[in-house]
Write a protein that holds these residues in place. Structure first.
Motif, PDB file in Angstrom:
ATOM      1  N   ARG A  96       0.839  -1.213   0.000  1.00 13.56           N
ATOM      2  CA  ARG A  96       0.000   0.000   0.000  1.00 13.56           C
ATOM      3  C   ARG A  96       0.868   1.255   0.000  1.00 13.56           C
ATOM      4  N   VAL A  97       1.953   1.231   0.776  1.00 10.71           N
ATOM      5  CA  VAL A  97       2.882   2.371   0.784  1.00 10.71           C
ATOM      6  C   VAL A  97       3.485   2.560  -0.610  1.00 10.71           C
ATOM      7  N   ALA A  98       3.883   1.445  -1.235  1.00 10.78           N
ATOM      8  CA  ALA A  98       4.507   1.516  -2.559  1.00 10.78           C
ATOM      9  C   ALA A  98       3.564   2.110  -3.597  1.00 10.78           C
ATOM     10  N   ARG A  99       2.311   1.720  -3.553  1.00  9.62           N
ATOM     11  CA  ARG A  99       1.342   2.213  -4.546  1.00  9.62           C
ATOM     12  C   ARG A  99       1.039   3.699  -4.330  1.00  9.62           C
ATOM     13  N   ASP A 100       0.969   4.103  -3.076  1.00 12.63           N
ATOM     14  CA  ASP A 100       0.785   5.535  -2.785  1.00 12.63           C
ATOM     15  C   ASP A 100       2.001   6.333  -3.238  1.00 12.63           C
ATOM     16  N   LEU A 101       3.187   5.788  -2.981  1.00 15.25           N
ATOM     17  CA  LEU A 101       4.417   6.481  -3.362  1.00 15.25           C
ATOM     18  C   LEU A 101       4.551   6.554  -4.878  1.00 15.25           C
ATOM     19  N   ASP A 125       3.984  15.910  -0.745  1.00 12.04           N
ATOM     20  CA  ASP A 125       2.704  15.925  -1.450  1.00 12.04           C
ATOM     21  C   ASP A 125       1.551  15.752  -0.447  1.00 12.04           C
ATOM     22  N   PRO A 126       0.626  16.713  -0.375  1.00 14.20           N
ATOM     23  CA  PRO A 126      -0.464  16.640   0.608  1.00 14.20           C
ATOM     24  C   PRO A 126      -1.296  15.363   0.514  1.00 14.20           C
ATOM     25  N   ASP A 127      -1.563  14.894  -0.713  1.00 12.86           N
ATOM     26  CA  ASP A 127      -2.350  13.669  -0.878  1.00 12.86           C
ATOM     27  C   ASP A 127      -1.596  12.460  -0.338  1.00 12.86           C
ATOM     28  N   PHE A 128      -0.280  12.410  -0.600  1.00 16.95           N
ATOM     29  CA  PHE A 128       0.523  11.296  -0.099  1.00 16.95           C
ATOM     30  C   PHE A 128       0.560  11.321   1.428  1.00 16.95           C
ATOM     31  N   ILE A 129       0.769  12.492   1.999  1.00 14.88           N
ATOM     32  CA  ILE A 129       0.811  12.620   3.463  1.00 14.88           C
ATOM     33  C   ILE A 129      -0.516  12.176   4.076  1.00 14.88           C
ATOM     34  N   LYS A 130      -1.614  12.592   3.474  1.00 15.39           N
ATOM     35  CA  LYS A 130      -2.943  12.227   3.977  1.00 15.39           C
ATOM     36  C   LYS A 130      -3.162  10.715   3.923  1.00 15.39           C
ATOM     37  N   LYS A 131      -2.746  10.104   2.819  1.00 11.72           N
ATOM     38  CA  LYS A 131      -2.893   8.646   2.680  1.00 11.72           C
ATOM     39  C   LYS A 131      -2.049   7.915   3.717  1.00 11.72           C
ATOM     40  N   GLN A 132      -0.840   8.408   3.970  1.00 13.65           N
ATOM     41  CA  GLN A 132       0.023   7.766   4.960  1.00 13.65           C
ATOM     42  C   GLN A 132      -0.537   7.925   6.368  1.00 13.65           C
ATOM     43  N   GLU A 133      -1.086   9.087   6.659  1.00 10.75           N
ATOM     44  CA  GLU A 133      -1.718   9.288   7.961  1.00 10.75           C
ATOM     45  C   GLU A 133      -2.881   8.327   8.135  1.00 10.75           C
ATOM     46  N   GLY A 134      -3.590   8.048   7.041  1.00  8.97           N
ATOM     47  CA  GLY A 134      -4.687   7.092   7.084  1.00  8.97           C
ATOM     48  C   GLY A 134      -4.223   5.685   7.405  1.00  8.97           C
ATOM     49  N   LEU A 135      -2.959   5.390   7.104  1.00 11.23           N
ATOM     50  CA  LEU A 135      -2.378   4.082   7.427  1.00 11.23           C
ATOM     51  C   LEU A 135      -1.733   4.070   8.812  1.00 11.23           C
ATOM     52  N   GLY A 136      -1.752   5.225   9.487  1.00 10.16           N
ATOM     53  CA  GLY A 136      -1.094   5.325  10.787  1.00 10.16           C
ATOM     54  C   GLY A 136       0.394   5.583  10.658  1.00 10.16           C
ATOM     55  N   ALA A 137       0.844   5.962   9.461  1.00 18.61           N
ATOM     56  CA  ALA A 137       2.272   6.166   9.210  1.00 18.61           C
ATOM     57  C   ALA A 137       2.636   7.647   9.295  1.00 18.61           C
ATOM     58  N   VAL A 138       3.915   7.899   9.611  1.00 19.10           N
ATOM     59  CA  VAL A 138       4.448   9.258   9.674  1.00 19.10           C
ATOM     60  C   VAL A 138       5.448   9.419   8.531  1.00 19.10           C
ATOM     61  N   VAL A 139       5.202  10.363   7.637  1.00 20.93           N
ATOM     62  CA  VAL A 139       6.084  10.578   6.486  1.00 20.93           C
ATOM     63  C   VAL A 139       7.426  11.149   6.959  1.00 20.93           C
ATOM     64  N   ALA A 140       8.508  10.611   6.435  1.00 18.22           N
ATOM     65  CA  ALA A 140       9.851  11.038   6.841  1.00 18.22           C
ATOM     66  C   ALA A 140      10.114  12.476   6.426  1.00 18.22           C
ATOM     67  N   SER A 141      10.813  13.212   7.297  1.00 15.07           N
ATOM     68  CA  SER A 141      11.158  14.605   6.981  1.00 15.07           C
ATOM     69  C   SER A 141      12.520  14.982   7.563  1.00 15.07           C
ATOM     70  N   ASP A 142      13.234  14.011   8.109  1.00 14.09           N
ATOM     71  CA  ASP A 142      14.528  14.288   8.738  1.00 14.09           C
ATOM     72  C   ASP A 142      15.675  13.977   7.775  1.00 14.09           C
ATOM     73  N   GLY A 143      16.880  13.893   8.317  1.00 18.38           N
ATOM     74  CA  GLY A 143      18.061  13.665   7.492  1.00 18.38           C
ATOM     75  C   GLY A 143      18.081  12.340   6.765  1.00 18.38           C
ATOM     76  N   ARG A 144      17.198  11.422   7.123  1.00 16.72           N
ATOM     77  CA  ARG A 144      17.173  10.111   6.468  1.00 16.72           C
ATOM     78  C   ARG A 144      16.600  10.162   5.062  1.00 16.72           C
ATOM     79  N   ILE A 145      16.025  11.300   4.666  1.00 17.47           N
ATOM     80  CA  ILE A 145      15.524  11.397   3.289  1.00 17.47           C
ATOM     81  C   ILE A 145      16.664  11.660   2.311  1.00 17.47           C
ATOM     82  N   GLU A 146      17.859  11.924   2.841  1.00 15.52           N
ATOM     83  CA  GLU A 146      19.055  12.057   2.007  1.00 15.52           C
ATOM     84  C   GLU A 146      19.744  10.689   1.906  1.00 15.52           C
ATOM     85  N   PRO A 147      20.361  10.371   0.773  1.00 19.20           N
ATOM     86  CA  PRO A 147      21.013   9.065   0.613  1.00 19.20           C
ATOM     87  C   PRO A 147      21.995   8.713   1.728  1.00 19.20           C
TER      88      PRO A 147
END
Length: 324
Positions: free
Chosen positions: A41-46, A276-298
């Motif tokens: 589900r995460v993959a399809r949203d992403l 992306d607001p739609d992606f964030i909303k979908k992830q919140e619906g799954l109980g997930a927290v979208v990454a926003s820290d230094g881990r989004i860098e390689p």
């Protein structure tokens, strides 16, 4: 020497041209788990969120389950390093090096790290007939029933299996593992009282908690969750299990050797998708927290995975349960 330099220059120019044109055909995201599960589900949203920053290219999700996620990961490790075959894997990326003894690749060196996508909290739940009504009472029940406790999981290498291993280590209590072919049958047996405990992702447990079909005792994050349904659940750390923290994070990878210009385009697109607001909303619906820290860098992604490998390796070795 002149010929060699000329060939090198030509090769660099060709790679640069390909990178400039990227993407010019559909991209495949390999998910090393069955369709319909949390990672799928995460993959399809992403995939949907990545389309726009990648110029509207078609992105196809390819489910390749098996062997603690190593079969799908191996497919990507062997793929042509051109950016058109990617891997979305969860915490299993950090357990493969220990959980799979004959793994045909090296997590640390056979992939380009593109960034962490999200974190999914987990919850400790029990059968509805459990005598305990809070974690303190559950802890007393566990102490009184050593050697008789059945702990379910969705299969070797699954999120619930890993959480269960860590929980046994933290409580210094051996429990009888009961593996299932997926989370759904595990929760069905938990509701029916055939097993005692289960530790699984909020994506799977929240509906059962809300319907009061199971009892919920704690979350596995370092802070309490803010969602209305789970905000009153304590963390296992505040309940007395020091340093107990498990989140099922997801990361995006490309085969080793993918051109730097292509991996930059993919990382740039990922960072746009994560806002992306739609992606964030979908992830919140799954109980997930979208990454926003230094881990989004390689680099941050790779350092994080290496730390997770060091965390899980001794726990899996102590359990002596492997996916192959």
């Amino acid at each position: 020497m002149k010929k060699l330099l000329a060939l090198t220059a030509i090769a660099a120019a060709v790679v640069g041209a390909h990178a400039q044109d990227f993407p010019s055909k559909p991209i495949n995201i390999v998910v090393p788990f069955a369709a319909g599960g949390p990672t799928d589900r995460v993959a399809r949203d992403l995939a949907e969120a990545l389309r726009k920053p990648l110029g509207g290219v078609s992105i196809v999700v390819d489910n390749v389950p098996g062997a603690g996620s190593s079969i799908g990961a191996a497919k990507v490790a062997r793929a042509n390093p051109d950016g058109y075959t990617l891997l979305l894997n969860h915490i299993g990326m950090s357990t493969i090096p220990t959980l799979v003894r004959n793994v045909p690749f090296k997590v640390e060196t056979d992939f380009e790290y593109l960034g962490i996508v999200n974190d999914v909290p987990m919850t400790l739940i029990s059968k509805p007939s459990m005598q305990a009504n809070n974690y303190k009472e559950l802890s007393a029940w566990i102490a009184a029933n050593k050697g008789k406790i059945n702990l379910g999981n969705a299969g070797v290498g699954s999120a619930s299996h890993l959480c269960g291993l860590l929980f046994q280590t933290a409580t210094k209590t051996e429990m009888t593992p009961v593996p299932y072919k997926g989370t759904a049958p595990a929760i069905t047996d938990l509701i029916g009282g055939q097993i005692d405990l289960l530790c699984d992702q909020t994506t799977n447990t929240s509906p059962q908690i809300e319907a009061k079909k199971v009892k919920a005792f704690a979350v596995t994050t370092n802070k309490r969750l803010t969602t209305p349904l789970l905000k009153d659940l304590p963390t296992l750390q505040e309940s007395g299990l020091k340093d107990f923290q498990v989140t099922i994070w997801h990361g995006l990878y490309a085969p080793k050797g993918t051109p730097a210009a292509v991996t930059k385009k993919l990382n740039d697109a990922l960072k746009v998708a994560l806002k992306d607001p739609d992606f964030i909303k979908k992830q919140e619906g799954l109980g997930a927290v979208v990454a926003s820290d230094g881990r989004i860098e390689p680099d941050g992604h790779k350092k994080f995975v290496n730390a997770e490998i060091a965390k899980w390796s001794p726990i899996i070795k102590a359990a002596g349960v492997y996916a192959d």
